[in-house]
Design a protein around this motif. Structure first.
Motif, PDB file in Angstrom:
ATOM      1  N   LEU A 268       1.081  -1.197  -0.040  1.00 35.79           N
ATOM      2  CA  LEU A 268       0.047   0.003  -0.034  1.00 35.79           C
ATOM      3  C   LEU A 268       0.809   1.225  -0.060  1.00 35.79           C
ATOM      4  CD1 LEU A 268      -3.199   0.763   0.384  1.00 35.79           C
ATOM      5  CD2 LEU A 268      -2.360   1.337   2.715  1.00 35.79           C
ATOM      6  N   VAL A 269       0.535   2.396  -0.728  1.00 35.10           N
ATOM      7  CA  VAL A 269       1.203   3.581  -0.661  1.00 35.10           C
ATOM      8  C   VAL A 269      -0.068   4.501   0.102  1.00 35.10           C
ATOM      9  CG1 VAL A 269       2.076   5.528  -2.020  1.00 35.10           C
ATOM     10  CG2 VAL A 269       2.331   2.991  -2.498  1.00 35.10           C
ATOM     11  N   ASP A 270       0.363   5.270   0.878  1.00 36.91           N
ATOM     12  CA  ASP A 270      -0.396   6.399   1.680  1.00 36.91           C
ATOM     13  C   ASP A 270      -0.026   7.486   1.516  1.00 36.91           C
ATOM     14  OD1 ASP A 270      -1.936   7.557   3.494  1.00 36.91           O
ATOM     15  OD2 ASP A 270      -1.952   6.007   4.930  1.00 36.91           O
ATOM     16  N   PHE A 271      -0.987   8.212   0.804  1.00 37.44           N
ATOM     17  CA  PHE A 271      -0.745   9.845   0.520  1.00 37.44           C
ATOM     18  C   PHE A 271      -1.189  10.716   1.739  1.00 37.44           C
ATOM     19  CE2 PHE A 271       0.449  11.650  -3.833  1.00 37.44           C
ATOM     20  CZ  PHE A 271       1.110  12.514  -3.243  1.00 37.44           C
ATOM     21  N   GLY A 272      -1.532  10.205   2.820  1.00 36.87           N
ATOM     22  CA  GLY A 272      -1.858  10.946   4.111  1.00 36.87           C
ATOM     23  C   GLY A 272      -3.209  11.768   3.809  1.00 36.87           C
ATOM     24  N   THR A 273      -3.468  12.965   4.456  1.00 38.33           N
ATOM     25  CA  THR A 273      -4.583  13.294   4.258  1.00 38.33           C
ATOM     26  C   THR A 273      -4.829  14.617   3.450  1.00 38.33           C
ATOM     27  OG1 THR A 273      -4.207  14.975   6.118  1.00 38.33           O
ATOM     28  CG2 THR A 273      -5.335  12.623   6.760  1.00 38.33           C
ATOM     29  N   GLY A 274      -6.119  14.769   3.150  1.00 36.40           N
ATOM     30  CA  GLY A 274      -6.266  16.073   2.046  1.00 36.40           C
ATOM     31  C   GLY A 274      -6.705  15.301   0.821  1.00 36.40           C
ATOM     32  N   ASP A 275      -7.445  16.355   0.084  1.00 37.83           N
ATOM     33  CA  ASP A 275      -7.980  15.866  -1.141  1.00 37.83           C
ATOM     34  C   ASP A 275      -7.569  16.778  -2.208  1.00 37.83           C
ATOM     35  OD1 ASP A 275      -9.937  14.210  -2.509  1.00 37.83           O
ATOM     36  OD2 ASP A 275     -11.614  15.877  -2.380  1.00 37.83           O
ATOM     37  N   ASP A 276      -6.423  17.091  -2.335  1.00 35.76           N
ATOM     38  CA  ASP A 276      -5.718  17.758  -3.645  1.00 35.76           C
ATOM     39  C   ASP A 276      -6.027  17.033  -4.635  1.00 35.76           C
ATOM     40  OD1 ASP A 276      -3.679  19.597  -1.788  1.00 35.76           O
ATOM     41  OD2 ASP A 276      -3.684  17.548  -0.799  1.00 35.76           O
ATOM     42  N   PRO A 277      -6.317  17.572  -5.896  1.00 33.99           N
ATOM     43  CA  PRO A 277      -6.520  16.831  -6.991  1.00 33.99           C
ATOM     44  C   PRO A 277      -5.512  16.091  -7.465  1.00 33.99           C
ATOM     45  CG  PRO A 277      -7.439  19.232  -7.174  1.00 33.99           C
ATOM     46  CD  PRO A 277      -6.520  18.981  -5.792  1.00 33.99           C
ATOM     47  N   TYR A 278      -4.430  16.619  -7.424  1.00 34.95           N
ATOM     48  CA  TYR A 278      -2.939  15.786  -8.116  1.00 34.95           C
ATOM     49  C   TYR A 278      -2.951  14.225  -7.348  1.00 34.95           C
ATOM     50  CZ  TYR A 278      -0.279  17.013  -3.867  1.00 34.95           C
ATOM     51  OH  TYR A 278       0.257  17.076  -2.662  1.00 34.95           O
ATOM     52  N   LYS A 279      -3.518  14.269  -6.114  1.00 29.42           N
ATOM     53  CA  LYS A 279      -3.244  12.823  -5.602  1.00 29.42           C
ATOM     54  C   LYS A 279      -3.996  11.864  -6.292  1.00 29.42           C
ATOM     55  CE  LYS A 279      -2.410  14.490  -0.989  1.00 29.42           C
ATOM     56  NZ  LYS A 279      -2.636  14.534   0.547  1.00 29.42           N
ATOM     57  N   ARG A 280      -5.042  12.345  -7.087  1.00 31.46           N
ATOM     58  CA  ARG A 280      -6.172  11.286  -7.604  1.00 31.46           C
ATOM     59  C   ARG A 280      -5.228  10.500  -8.831  1.00 31.46           C
ATOM     60  NH1 ARG A 280      -9.972  15.831  -7.296  1.00 31.46           N
ATOM     61  NH2 ARG A 280     -10.690  15.562  -5.433  1.00 31.46           N
ATOM     62  N   ASP A 281      -4.124  11.362  -9.383  1.00 24.90           N
ATOM     63  CA  ASP A 281      -3.543  10.965 -10.556  1.00 24.90           C
ATOM     64  C   ASP A 281      -2.694   9.653 -10.039  1.00 24.90           C
ATOM     65  OD1 ASP A 281      -4.542  12.818 -12.239  1.00 24.90           O
ATOM     66  OD2 ASP A 281      -2.845  14.235 -11.971  1.00 24.90           O
ATOM     67  N   TRP A 282      -2.256   9.776  -8.893  1.00 29.50           N
ATOM     68  CA  TRP A 282      -1.284   8.586  -8.200  1.00 29.50           C
ATOM     69  C   TRP A 282      -2.195   7.603  -7.733  1.00 29.50           C
ATOM     70  CZ3 TRP A 282       3.815   9.190  -9.985  1.00 29.50           C
ATOM     71  CH2 TRP A 282       4.234  10.116 -10.375  1.00 29.50           C
ATOM     72  N   MET A 283      -3.230   7.925  -6.920  1.00 31.47           N
ATOM     73  CA  MET A 283      -3.871   7.074  -5.906  1.00 31.47           C
ATOM     74  C   MET A 283      -5.062   6.333  -6.787  1.00 31.47           C
ATOM     75  SD  MET A 283      -2.088   7.007  -3.032  1.00 31.47           S
ATOM     76  CE  MET A 283      -0.468   7.120  -4.262  1.00 31.47           C
ATOM     77  N   GLU A 284      -5.352   5.517  -6.108  1.00 27.44           N
ATOM     78  CA  GLU A 284      -6.820   4.756  -6.622  1.00 27.44           C
ATOM     79  C   GLU A 284      -7.894   4.441  -5.888  1.00 27.44           C
ATOM     80  OE1 GLU A 284      -4.027   2.143  -9.987  1.00 27.44           O
ATOM     81  OE2 GLU A 284      -5.254   1.059  -8.237  1.00 27.44           O
ATOM     82  N   LEU A 285      -7.681   4.829  -4.301  1.00 21.81           N
ATOM     83  CA  LEU A 285      -8.788   4.439  -3.502  1.00 21.81           C
ATOM     84  C   LEU A 285      -8.824   5.766  -2.554  1.00 21.81           C
ATOM     85  CD1 LEU A 285     -10.939   2.690  -2.235  1.00 21.81           C
ATOM     86  CD2 LEU A 285      -9.071   1.573  -0.854  1.00 21.81           C
ATOM     87  N   ASP A 286      -9.986   6.413  -2.168  1.00 21.87           N
ATOM     88  CA  ASP A 286     -10.224   7.570  -1.338  1.00 21.87           C
ATOM     89  C   ASP A 286     -10.617   7.067  -0.259  1.00 21.87           C
ATOM     90  OD1 ASP A 286     -10.911   9.728   0.022  1.00 21.87           O
ATOM     91  OD2 ASP A 286     -11.987  10.795  -1.614  1.00 21.87           O
ATOM     92  N   ARG A 287     -10.056   6.939   1.045  1.00 21.28           N
ATOM     93  CA  ARG A 287     -10.659   6.270   2.571  1.00 21.28           C
ATOM     94  C   ARG A 287     -11.202   7.720   3.337  1.00 21.28           C
ATOM     95  NH1 ARG A 287      -6.573   1.908   4.022  1.00 21.28           N
ATOM     96  NH2 ARG A 287      -5.410   3.694   4.599  1.00 21.28           N
ATOM     97  N   PRO A 288     -12.225   7.695   3.832  1.00 17.48           N
ATOM     98  CA  PRO A 288     -12.738   8.975   4.571  1.00 17.48           C
ATOM     99  C   PRO A 288     -11.843   8.610   6.124  1.00 17.48           C
ATOM    100  CG  PRO A 288     -14.481   7.218   4.725  1.00 17.48           C
ATOM    101  CD  PRO A 288     -13.511   6.775   3.783  1.00 17.48           C
ATOM    102  N   ARG A 289     -11.834   9.958   6.701  1.00 18.30           N
ATOM    103  CA  ARG A 289     -11.284  10.054   7.956  1.00 18.30           C
ATOM    104  C   ARG A 289     -12.392  10.786   8.762  1.00 18.30           C
ATOM    105  NH1 ARG A 289      -9.059   6.593   6.847  1.00 18.30           N
ATOM    106  NH2 ARG A 289      -6.613   5.851   6.753  1.00 18.30           N
TER     107      ARG A 289
END
Length: 315
Positions: A268-289
């Motif tokens: 797993l690669v974890d991009f921390g918190t925040g909903d910056d648009p660029y994160k969606r280019d690298w990540m594939e799953l959005d988990r709520p906190r």
């Protein structure tokens, strides 16, 4: 079963840690930075649980700061968590816990424990956590699934940038990171001394993955990652504003993704918190906190907040 209170985080030594922000040494860094610990524990063995907390802002909150991706209880015992929740009424009229994950059931367990103990509980999503489940892919396979524009940018710009990766703490490389951060679009670093001590700690344990990108010998982008228990955590990224046309951040990210996927074999690669648009280019799953806000209806100090909560629901 009786809850006990501690002003030192060493009572958490030996508890299970699934991320850097669950470990006793992380909480020790926070305590050394001036946050007063309030660790509450109950039970023993498999029936034990503990919460790393602090008393601030007129209530009980998590022992955490802005670098923390997540916060969760130590231990899963429903009885121990309910006893801790019951006991906390003697310390405050309000307990607010965030950012709590629920893919492991943490938010649900805390919500149930505080409700059982008689608190009025409101649970709401408060942040995003973008992650990449690798799923056994190689970096090349993962890369083929990235947006075409990002892959094209990398192909055009990568030759203009040289990347160096460090798996131990390097004072010179860290100085470059700090200089880059100071000239980036990022806000002023919250606690650079704490972050450096954390990086030194992770470096000594072999968990650090620090990347520096250079153009014509000048450091223009930097990223601070760590790896443990099959997860790569992306803590900090920055690039010099005047070097933005080089897209050095994309080149550096690709090099670090390749390293953690093909060499570290993370799951797993974890991009921390925040909903910056660029994160969606690298990540594939959005988990709520989640934020879990608990008010004791028997304490008059809680009544104004309870009234506001009720009015909000009616509205």
């Amino acid at each position: 079963m009786t809850a006990s209170y501690h002003d030192r985080v060493n009572v958490l030594q030996g508890t299970t840690a699934s991320s850097p922000f669950d470990r006793a040494d992380w909480f020790a860094l926070l305590a050394a930075s001036g946050i007063a610990p309030l660790v509450v524990s109950a039970g023993a063995g498999d029936g034990a649980a503990a919460l790393a907390l602090t008393a601030t802002n007129g209530r009980i909150e998590p022992l955490r700061n802005w670098y923390s991706f997540t916060w969760r209880p130590h231990g899963e015992s429903p009885a121990a968590l309910a006893e801790i929740a019951r006991s906390l009424k003697s310390r405050s009229h309000r307990v607010t816990l965030w950012p709590v994950p629920d893919e492991d059931g943490s938010a649900t367990r805390l919500e149930q424990a505080f409700r059982k103990a008689g608190w009025s509980v409101a649970r709401e999503a408060c942040d995003h956590n973008h992650v990449l489940p690798v799923g056994g892919r190689s970096f090349a396979e993962y890369w083929q699934g990235r947006p075409g524009q990002m892959r094209t940018t990398f192909k055009r710009k990568a030759k203009k940038v040289a990347v160096e990766l460090f798996t131990r703490f390097d004072p010179g490389a860290w100085a470059e990171y700090e200089a880059i951060y100071g000239e980036s679009w990022k806000p002023e670093e919250g606690n650079p001394g704490l972050l450096r001590r954390f990086a030194e700690q992770e470096g000594a344990a072999g968990r650090i993955r620090l990347g520096i990108a250079r153009a014509e010998g000048r450091a223009v982008a930097a990223q601070f990652w760590t790896v443990e228990h099959g997860t790569a955590h992306i803590h900090k990224l920055a690039h010099r504003e005047d070097a933005k046309p080089l897209s050095a951040g994309t080149t550096l990210s690709a090099a670090l993704f390749e390293h953690v996927i093909d060499i570290d074999k993370v799951e797993l690669v974890d991009f921390g918190t925040g909903d910056d648009p660029y994160k969606r280019d690298w990540m594939e799953l959005d988990r709520p906190r989640f934020r879990i806000d608990c008010l004791d209806p028997r304490q008059p100090r809680a009544w104004p907040a309870l009234a506001r909560r009720t009015l909000g629901r009616v509205a």
